[in-house]
Motif scaffolding. Structure first.
Motif, PDB file in Angstrom:
ATOM      1  N   TYR A 228      72.834  26.903  51.490  1.00  0.00           N
ATOM      2  CA  TYR A 228      71.543  27.179  52.135  1.00  0.00           C
ATOM      3  C   TYR A 228      71.743  27.555  53.596  1.00  0.00           C
ATOM      4  O   TYR A 228      71.143  28.514  54.102  1.00  0.00           O
TER       5      TYR A 228
ATOM      6  N   SER B 240      59.584  32.369  55.015  1.00  0.00           N
ATOM      7  CA  SER B 240      59.628  33.511  54.078  1.00  0.00           C
ATOM      8  C   SER B 240      58.798  34.683  54.578  1.00  0.00           C
ATOM      9  O   SER B 240      58.123  35.363  53.806  1.00  0.00           O
TER      10      SER B 240
ATOM     11  N   VAL C 167      62.101  20.145  52.656  1.00  0.00           N
ATOM     12  CA  VAL C 167      63.472  20.608  52.486  1.00  0.00           C
ATOM     13  C   VAL C 167      64.417  19.788  53.356  1.00  0.00           C
ATOM     14  O   VAL C 167      65.474  19.325  52.898  1.00  0.00           O
TER      15      VAL C 167
ATOM     16  N   LEU D  35      62.550  30.816  57.593  1.00  0.00           N
ATOM     17  CA  LEU D  35      62.161  29.544  56.991  1.00  0.00           C
ATOM     18  C   LEU D  35      60.762  29.598  56.385  1.00  0.00           C
ATOM     19  O   LEU D  35      60.457  28.874  55.441  1.00  0.00           O
TER      20      LEU D  35
ATOM     21  N   GLN E 162      65.585  26.386  48.238  1.00  0.00           N
ATOM     22  CA  GLN E 162      64.428  25.711  48.835  1.00  0.00           C
ATOM     23  C   GLN E 162      63.607  25.015  47.751  1.00  0.00           C
ATOM     24  O   GLN E 162      63.124  23.896  47.955  1.00  0.00           O
TER      25      GLN E 162
ATOM     26  N   MET F 106      67.750  32.010  48.917  1.00  0.00           N
ATOM     27  CA  MET F 106      67.326  30.815  49.658  1.00  0.00           C
ATOM     28  C   MET F 106      66.113  30.154  49.013  1.00  0.00           C
ATOM     29  O   MET F 106      65.984  28.927  49.029  1.00  0.00           O
ATOM     30  N   MET F 107      65.210  30.963  48.437  1.00  0.00           N
ATOM     31  CA  MET F 107      64.027  30.391  47.796  1.00  0.00           C
ATOM     32  C   MET F 107      64.411  29.528  46.601  1.00  0.00           C
ATOM     33  O   MET F 107      63.734  28.529  46.307  1.00  0.00           O
TER      34      MET F 107
ATOM     35  N   PHE G 277      59.026  23.093  54.790  1.00  0.00           N
ATOM     36  CA  PHE G 277      60.378  22.990  55.348  1.00  0.00           C
ATOM     37  C   PHE G 277      60.718  21.538  55.685  1.00  0.00           C
ATOM     38  O   PHE G 277      61.880  21.134  55.563  1.00  0.00           O
TER      39      PHE G 277
END
Length: 881
Positions: A317, A268, A296, A266, A364, A360-361, A293
């Motif tokens: 995700y 990175s 998010v 989460l 995100q 995922m980025m 996060f």
């Protein structure tokens, strides 16, 4: 920008070289003469590298990487901005353009500069796919989304742009797969949502439109990718492509996932290789990462269930988050293991779960933008939120930005001798060979090759990894030394360096004949190898047929006498052998009598037998079966390597590669003195020196619990710690902060020892079972205690040593606090007793402190089973081979 300082960026996969005139040969591999993979798989990289290459062609080679990295940063931000601004306008139908543009810029900044991106700059071509990923999703929505394309028209121009974007993104083969799987998920999910949850008068018409657009899009994409995809597939089918079934794949389950905790993913921060001490992360990094996060999470809770596409993004995700943990969690590890090892072709591309964090980025960034668009209710709040967001983004990135851009990616000035290196090469139609390879100069203490002028300033113990940038930067033709080149070239490089290191040849030029080189450059740039370089220089000075033409502090240049160009036709007397280079030294001596001109390795290629029938041959084999079997086609061979998923030969049958350093380590660990190098056809071999094994999957090896045998109290109370090894240089005392029932042993190595102090403590011998598995748990602390590690000695019933196990150290740094260290071993046959010793590579200029907090021994006998390989094979019956 620190990237544009004077000097070369040389770190990990960034190894372009100081001269780029021939760099494109590594992309147009089908035409170069370096023996490497003859496919066009890397051709999409040309379109990314070409602008940087043209600039470097004018301004010099060192500018190529700098411009390329900056290009990827800008492109990533622009592509995400394009996606996000259109998404907010068309899908969410927000009308405040200033808010849209502000939020899209902020989200684009996060996508273009985040810890994952900064770490992966060293793998520049991976970021090509990352940069274009938002643009591909944008074009996909323009074709299939009702909000983007209400009438579901066939958007021909958009489809063409979509196909071209995927073709360019294929510069990263992983992202070609990620894009395919992502779009497949969105496409199928959209169909289900629209058929099940939406009332449509004509569902058949809807499906026909969707299938028609998909067919057109697939056809255009195939055409756009044809130039690299077809050669790639053909090379894979015909066995010409580099296999990913190598030793690295096996470490996926433990090594590539070792930092893949939920929090690290989460934030990175889940890349597996620690390139600097982990204390470089400060409180601001964690606070900022958690705040992002929270944004998010806020967006997911706000939109999931109300917006179908955002709901799909949230599901994706979560799926990516689970996959990104790899084998870190024992509950999910079997699923990850199944993907990597059981799904053919594609599965092995998931061996590094951290690469999924790049996708995922993207998601995100979408959720952060959605959260910001909700928070920014008016322009005043928008400016405040923007300022705070930029500050949070800065805190999140700062530790990585500082440690990477001002250290690992920091350009280092080339010395004058390096800049003039290419002027020392004689330019003709022949080749130059560089020895040693970076692979042959991997420091065992740091496990990387480091140039003595390109240091990791934050940790000399970890080092600054480097590849063979000279190979890329030479102005004279050379031989490519990495994966993908012809098998015999890999063998030859390993064998040549091994002979030089062991002083076993004075006929080096004759062994270079297969590569057709007329010049040798010996590199003297690798850190921690000064003694070996001096020894190698003495050997090179007495080689027959070599003349030292010039020498600098970085390189020595040798001309090879009596060089003859040509190919196989120059061989008048040849040796056919199934034994690789294991007897090459003998063949070289035969050259004096003009009996042998070259080596032909039977079985290296399927048509070898046809080629050699017209040549004057001498056969070398121990038995006719050896030679006959070496000519059998690969499709008739069943390789144990393919049926193994382990890389720990001290515990069980495992994979290893003969022409790489793992084979040398295996021989050394098993006390095998032979220097023979059998041919494994680049497919690897199965090896072990354990009589029993643990019947456990790889991801459970370090988490399994067994029967506790001894703890630190037992070692102390039974007097198992030996005191006679302690000298005046080592002081042992009780830890001053010792708590009740928490025993500690503390040692101080004073500042006056000899140059190196190794042994810290050793236990007395105690009874143990033979061919039996055990686990050791250690908890250690140290200060100035470099390379603290554990060694296990095995003895028979007459107390003669029957084996030694060198077990991994807890940490490569020299300062660590209460590091947990678990390792496994299987005792050899005849072993009746065992003793442990902890050793340290001391820093003589410092006082060394070490603490042993815990020492526990566990019996894993309940998981013991016979160490054997079992696999099914299908037999092909034909009249002849």
């Amino acid at each position: 920008m620190p990237l544009f300082r004077d000097g070369m960026i040389i770190f990990s996969d960034i190894a372009v070289g100081e001269d780029t005139t021939r760099y494109l040969e590594e992309i147009f591999t089908i035409w170069n003469q370096r023996f490497n993979t003859t496919t066009l798989m890397n051709l999409p990289r040309l379109f990314f590298i070409l602008p940087s290459y043209l600039i470097s062609y004018v301004l010099g080679g060192e500018i190529l990487t700098k411009v390329f990295v900056w290009q990827l940063i800008v492109l990533s931000g622009l592509c995400f901005y394009q996606f996000m601004s259109t998404f907010l306008k068309k899908y969410l139908q927000i009308e405040d353009l200033q808010k849209i543009y502000t939020v899209s810029i902020l989200a684009g900044l996060m996508y273009a500069m985040n810890p994952w991106f900064i770490v992966r700059i060293q793998h520049t071509y991976l970021l090509c796919g990352y940069a274009l990923f938002p643009l591909v999703i944008h074009y996909y929505l323009c074709v299939f989304s009702d909000k983007y394309n209400p009438e579901q028209k066939t958007e021909w121009f958009v489809m063409v742009k979509f196909a071209v974007a995927i073709s360019l993104a294929s510069a990263a083969i992983h992202y070609f797969l990620f894009i395919f799987l992502t779009l497949l998920f969105l496409y199928l999910s959209s169909i289900v949502l629209k058929l099940v949850f939406k009332t449509r008068k004509n569902k058949k018409h809807f499906l026909l439109v969707y299938l028609k657009n998909l067919s057109i899009l697939s056809f255009l994409t195939f055409l756009a990718c044809f130039y690299w995809l077809v050669p790639y597939v053909l090379a894979t089918v015909t066995g010409k492509m580099t296999s990913q079934a190598n030793i690295n794949v096996l470490d996926t389950l433990v090594m590539f996932s070792r930092e893949s905790s939920a929090l690290n993913i989460l934030l990175s921060n889940s890349y597996w290789w620690g390139m600097m001490p982990q204390d470089f992360l400060n409180l601001g990094f964690y606070v900022a990462g958690i705040l992002l996060f929270v944004l998010v999470l806020f967006a997911i809770l706000r939109y999931v269930g109300t917006k179908p596409l955002i709901t799909l993004f949230a599901i994706l995700y979560f799926i990516l988050f689970v996959l990104s943990t790899g084998s870190y969690y024992s509950l999910l590890a079997p699923f990850h293991s199944f993907i990597v090892f059981k799904i053919p072709v594609l599965g092995k591309l998931f061996r590094d779960p951290n690469k999924l964090v790049g996708v995922m980025m993207f998601l995100q960034g979408v959720f952060v933008a959605l959260a910001l668009i909700k928070i920014c209710v008016n322009r005043k709040i928008t400016w405040v939120v923007s300022s705070v967001f930029v500050l949070v983004l800065g805190l999140w990135n700062y530790p990585y930005y500082k440690n990477f851009f001002f250290n690992l990616y920091k350009p280092e000035p080339l010395s004058q001798t390096l800049q003039e290196k290419n002027k020392q090469l004689t330019h003709n139609n022949h080749k130059v060979i560089y020895l040693p390879q970076a692979e042959n100069r991997v420091d065992s203490a740091r496990n990387v090759a480091t140039l003595n002028w390109n240091k990791n300033k934050y940790s000399s113990q970890i080092g600054k990894s480097v590849g063979d940038f000279n190979v890329y930067g030479t102005t004279k033709d050379t031989t490519f030394q990495y994966e993908g080149n012809k098998t015999e070239v890999n063998y030859l490089y390993r064998y040549l360096q091994s002979l030089i290191d062991h002083g076993q040849t004075r006929k080096l030029p004759s062994l270079l004949n297969p590569l057709f080189v007329d010049q040798l450059v010996y590199q003297k740039q690798f850190d921690a190898f000064a003694d070996k370089e001096a020894f190698n220089a003495e050997l090179l000075a007495v080689q027959y047929g070599m003349n030292l033409t010039s020498s600098t502090t970085a390189n020595s240049f040798y001309d090879i006498e009596n060089y003859q160009s040509g190919g196989g036709h120059l061989y008048q007397h040849n040796v056919v052998t199934p034994y690789g280079y294991s007897r090459a030294l003998l063949y070289a001596h035969l050259l004096d009598q003009n009996k042998v001109s070259g080596l032909i390795f039977s079985g290296q290629q399927e048509n070898t037998l046809e080629k050699i029938r017209q040549l004057d041959l001498t056969f070398d084999y121990r038995g006719i079966d050896d030679l006959a079997l070496s000519f059998i086609d690969k499709r008739y061979r069943h390789l144990p390597f393919d049926h193994l998923d382990r890389s720990m030969s001290h515990l069980m049958w495992s994979k290893t590669s003969i022409y790489k350093s793992e084979w040398d380590w295996f021989l050394k660990s098993s006390n095998t003195s032979t220097r023979d190098r059998p041919v494994d056809y680049s497919d690897g071999v199965a090896a072990t020196f354990s009589d029993a094994k643990l019947n456990l999957p790889a991801y459970r090896l370090l988490s399994v619990k067994g029967r506790h045998i001894k703890g630190i109290n037992d070692f102390i109370n039974e007097g198992l710690f030996r005191r006679e090894i302690l000298s005046d240089n080592i002081l042992v005392q009780v830890h001053p902060n010792q708590k009740l029932n928490e025993p500690k042993v503390i040692g101080v190595v004073n500042a006056e020892p000899p140059s190196k102090i190794w042994k810290i403590f050793k236990t007395n011998k105690f009874a143990i079972e033979e061919a039996h598995p055990y686990a050791i748990d250690l908890s250690l602390s140290g200060k100035n205690a470099e390379s603290l590690h554990l060694k296990v000695h095995f003895y028979d019933d007459r107390e003669r040593e029957v084996g030694v196990a060198y077990l991994s150290r807890p940490d490569k740094s020299n300062n660590f606090s209460k590091v947990k260290f678990k390792t496994l071993f299987v005792t050899p046959r005849l072993a009746k007793k065992v003793s442990f010793s902890v050793l340290v590579d001391a820093l003589p200029e410092e006082k060394i402190f070490w603490w042993l907090h815990e020492l526990d021994l566990y019996d894993l006998g309940e998981f013991k089973t016979a160490n054997k390989i079992e696999f099914e094979v299908t037999t092909k019956k034909e009249k002849s081979f």
